[in-house]
Design an enzyme around this catalytic site. Structure first.
Site, mmCIF file in Angstrom:
data_model
loop_
_atom_site.group_PDB
_atom_site.id
_atom_site.type_symbol
_atom_site.label_atom_id
_atom_site.label_comp_id
_atom_site.label_asym_id
_atom_site.label_seq_id
_atom_site.Cartn_x
_atom_site.Cartn_y
_atom_site.Cartn_z
ATOM 1 N N GLU A 113 0.543 -1.256 -0.103
ATOM 2 C CA GLU A 113 0.239 -0.111 -0.029
ATOM 3 C C GLU A 113 0.865 1.316 -0.114
ATOM 4 O O GLU A 113 2.116 1.089 0.719
ATOM 5 C CB GLU A 113 -0.957 0.046 1.310
ATOM 6 N N LYS A 115 2.208 4.343 1.606
ATOM 7 C CA LYS A 115 2.467 5.108 2.823
ATOM 8 C C LYS A 115 2.078 6.384 2.845
ATOM 9 O O LYS A 115 2.631 7.627 2.454
ATOM 10 C CB LYS A 115 3.914 4.852 3.276
ATOM 11 N N ASP A 117 1.379 10.333 3.968
ATOM 12 C CA ASP A 117 2.336 11.324 4.849
ATOM 13 C C ASP A 117 1.236 11.985 5.378
ATOM 14 O O ASP A 117 1.089 12.928 5.115
ATOM 15 C CB ASP A 117 3.317 11.947 3.999
ATOM 16 N N TYR A 222 -7.424 2.113 6.502
ATOM 17 C CA TYR A 222 -6.880 0.932 6.031
ATOM 18 C C TYR A 222 -6.937 -0.136 7.103
ATOM 19 O O TYR A 222 -6.428 -1.281 6.778
ATOM 20 C CB TYR A 222 -5.341 1.074 5.657
ATOM 21 N N LYS A 308 11.036 3.214 2.862
ATOM 22 C CA LYS A 308 10.918 4.607 2.774
ATOM 23 C C LYS A 308 11.660 4.794 1.276
ATOM 24 O O LYS A 308 12.490 4.481 0.977
ATOM 25 C CB LYS A 308 11.431 5.133 3.938
ATOM 26 N N CYS A 400 24.407 46.707 1.604
ATOM 27 C CA CYS A 400 23.060 45.977 2.024
ATOM 28 C C CYS A 400 22.107 46.208 0.735
ATOM 29 O O CYS A 400 21.842 47.520 0.365
ATOM 30 C CB CYS A 400 22.440 46.593 3.250
ATOM 31 N N CYS A 403 19.210 49.019 2.417
ATOM 32 C CA CYS A 403 19.478 50.103 2.848
ATOM 33 C C CYS A 403 20.653 50.879 2.447
ATOM 34 O O CYS A 403 20.880 51.945 2.395
ATOM 35 C CB CYS A 403 19.684 50.402 4.317
ATOM 36 N N CYS A 418 24.975 43.398 7.572
ATOM 37 C CA CYS A 418 24.638 44.954 7.349
ATOM 38 C C CYS A 418 25.193 45.540 8.498
ATOM 39 O O CYS A 418 24.387 45.487 9.622
ATOM 40 C CB CYS A 418 23.323 45.259 6.975
ATOM 41 N N CYS A 423 19.032 49.976 9.567
ATOM 42 C CA CYS A 423 18.478 49.400 8.362
ATOM 43 C C CYS A 423 17.007 48.935 8.776
ATOM 44 O O CYS A 423 16.637 48.174 9.583
ATOM 45 C CB CYS A 423 19.346 48.023 8.044
#
Length: 655
Positions: A113, A115, A117, A222, A308, A400, A403, A418, A423
């Protein structure tokens, strides 16, 4: 219509609406228009309003009830809910198969089946009517989430047979709904949900069922107990369908390991086309009598295993590298990607962390790269597979981007910052951090509202927040009278705060939640933290010299002293902390993956209450790594360093 006629019509409407719910939500074969459905539903609600004594528990109108009080009632499961052993390779599945053959004497049929999540849920029916729903919890006791599970349209409120039965399955949220909700949050400048599973789990645990109802949760059932069980898993699916439950059609009985392998390979390729997220294949012995013979260990059934899938990887192009500015002025480079579907969501960006990481991987604009989601959550660049012709190595900007202030790299640090203390983005991020859940937790104030308050000139620093008026908040974009009133009330209610949360809220460089807790536990009061020398700060467990210097310099700076004086003048009360002690004193824990009994924050709080510490990274000093669902790289690092790994149940026993 008299009462007798109303009773008959209500029964007819419930039967008809439930039928159309099944056609729409389970079979995906609607037979009537939305308008026709709404007319039936509205007729039912009107009759129930006129005759409230005739309301039935399985009425579609009863799916959404009132809010529940904080906290959840515990429900003890009629049968222990075990977690599945994981296999991360075909070799690990083969080892599982060898153990099964050894116990049974021959190879059995397996049912494969997808799986899902999502969040495991256990639902009980009594005489065919919905009774209650609970999370898996620790496998023995779960949380009562009946009020939210009732809102899920594909879960029947009544069964066609008056039986006592308990079913289990997964609650999930499909990819489109997940993206819709995150798009709305992005527009509102609210924090985005990490993945569909976390959103589904958080929605099921909402105290207000109206919130759950507004998000389109779905289910796949299930398993069942309490009825005359079929002889095998295939029969279980058939019986669940007959009872009106939604099951996942993508399952198969495999008569050999070769067929199991083909099923895995098939869905590893096809899973990205699904409308929901799957991270593997559940492989079960098909025959229930053989399951009984195989039995179970203390943690897992011997007759099932979860295979998995490896982390999904995709190839894409780096269209650009942009720079984000954080609350402490750190510049973080971000790869702007060609949109790619990955692990159930559309990925357009991936953090590149810092300039050193970019240099190490030699990432350039225009490169073709492999991208994956670390732990199926955070997008990351795995490697460059092709440089664009004539491309040049990327360089961190010298100014930056917000600014225009000077960008500096502090010696001994990987980060660029920065240097401009004024700023706007640094101020915005810092204030948004101040009002966040783990700091002052001011409801109704997110980054969008904080930005508007700054832009309007209503605030300049965190202390100014406590002086804003209802009229000022109401003048902001998208703020109604009631919501403005609630924001001001929320601010007023936060004038008392614990020492650790206050320290964390200040947003001092290098000070995270755990460091703030360590400081509070060690010194006990704000005045003692403020007056501590660098040497005294360095003596606190887990605080290095660079962290001690950050605290010392900030609390003695003009900026820090002025802000503390303003807080005192407006009546902010910072609590004192008693030194933590207990059986976990001296132990360092790392939490990884998704916990089911409680959140990682709750687990961390319990560990700290017993004197333990919680770290964000695994090192040789780590005492235990606690691995929940999808643990990721931290569990691998713990294995590599020989750190003991605990399951959630083992942590619960320890605490």
């Amino acid at each position: 219509m008299d009462k007798a006629e109303a009773k008959k019509r209500i029964s007819e409407l419930i039967k008809e609406i439930n039928y159309h719910n099944r056609q729409y939500y389970i079979l995906d074969k609607p037979e009537i228009s939305d308008n026709h459905y709404d007319a039936l539903y509205n007729e039912l609600v009107a009759l129930e309003k006129d005759y409230p004594e005739l309301i039935q528990s399985d009425s579609p109108s009863q799916r959404v009830g009132g809010k529940v009080k904080a906290g959840f009632r515990e429900i003890k499961h009629s049968k222990k809910r075990l977690s599945l052993e994981d296999a991360f390779s075909w070799e690990e599945f083969s080892e599982f198969n060898d153990r099964v053959i050894k116990l049974l004497g021959s190879e059995p049929e397996y049912t494969c089946e997808l799986k899902i999540d999502g969040l495991q849920i256990v639902i009980s029916y009594e005489k065919g009517l919905f009774k209650e729903a609970a999370t898996r919890g620790d496998g023995v006791v779960g949380e009562d989430v009946s009020h939210t599970v009732r809102t899920i349209r594909d879960i029947p409120m009544s069964l066609p047979e008056p039986i006592d039965i308990t079913v289990s399955g997964e609650i999930y949220i499909d990819t489109k709904e997940f993206e819709r909700i995150n798009e709305e949050r992005e527009k509102a400048e609210e924090e985005l949900y990490a993945n569909p599973r976390n959103l589904a789990a958080g929605t099921v645990r909402q105290l207000d069922p109206q919130v759950a109802s507004s998000r389109k949760l779905s289910s796949f059932i299930y398993d069942l107990i309490g009825s005359k069980a079929p002889k095998n898993q295939k029969g279980i699916f058939e019986y669940l369908n007959k009872l009106g439950f939604k099951t996942n059609a993508n399952h198969k009985v495999c008569k050999s390991c070769d067929e199991v392998n083909k099923f895995i390979e098939q869905w590893d390729k096809k899973r990205e086309k699904l409308s929901y997220k799957t991270d593997g294949i559940v492989i079960k012995v098909n025959d229930l009598a053989l399951r009984e013979k195989l039995g179970e260990t203390a943690k897992s059934p011997r007759w099932a295993i979860a295979y998995k899938f490896p982390a999904e990887q995709k190839e894409t192009i780096i269209k650009d590298i942009t720079v984000q500015v954080g609350r402490t002025g750190v510049l973080t480079p971000v790869a702007e990607l060609g949109a790619v579907q990955l692990a159930g969501t559309t990925v357009k960006r991936a953090t590149l962390h810092n300039a050193d990481e970019i240099k190490r991987k030699d990432v350039r604009i225009g490169d073709t790269v492999i991208v994956q989601k670390a732990g199926d959550i955070i997008p990351e660049i795995v490697k460059v597979i092709k440089h664009k012709s004539n491309s040049k190595p990327w360089q961190m900007p010298q100014k930056c981007p917000i600014c225009g202030g000077k960008v500096v790299k502090v010696e001994g640090e990987a980060a660029h910052r920065c240097a401009n203390k004024n700023c706007n983005t640094v101020k915005l991020r810092s204030l948004s951090h101040f009002v966040s859940r783990d700091a002052f937790d001011i409801e109704g104030l997110g980054e969008r509202q904080v930005k508007q308050l700054l832009d309007a000139g209503f605030i300049k620093d965190a202390a100014d927040l406590f002086s804003i008026t209802k009229e000022q908040v109401k003048s902001l974009d998208r703020q109604a009278d009631k919501s403005a009133e609630n924001v001001v009330k929320s601010i007023g209610s936060r004038k008392g705060i614990s020492l650790d949360r206050f320290i964390f809220a200040l947003g001092i460089r290098n000070i995270g939640k755990q460091t703030a807790i360590d400081l509070a536990n060690h010194f006990g009061s704000l005045s003692k933290v403020k007056n501590a020398s660098i040497e005294e700060l360095s003596q606190v467990e887990g605080i290095a010299d660079v962290v001690a210097n950050s605290i010392h310099d900030y609390l003695r700076s003009d900026e820090g002293e002025d802000l503390l004086k303003k807080f005192k003048s407006i009546g902010i009360k910072v609590g004192k902390t008693k030194k933590a002690g207990g059986k976990l004193s001296g132990k360092i824990f790392v939490l990884t993956g998704t916990l089911e009994k409680f959140t990682r924050d709750e687990a961390g709080a319990k560990i700290r209450a017993l004197g333990g510490r919680v770290s964000s990274s695994v090192s040789k000093e780590t005492s235990f790594a606690v691995a929940g669902k999808s643990p990721g790289s931290k569990a691998s690092m713990a294995n590599k360093l020989g750190v003991q790994i605990l399951s959630e149940d083992e942590l619960l026993k320890m605490i």
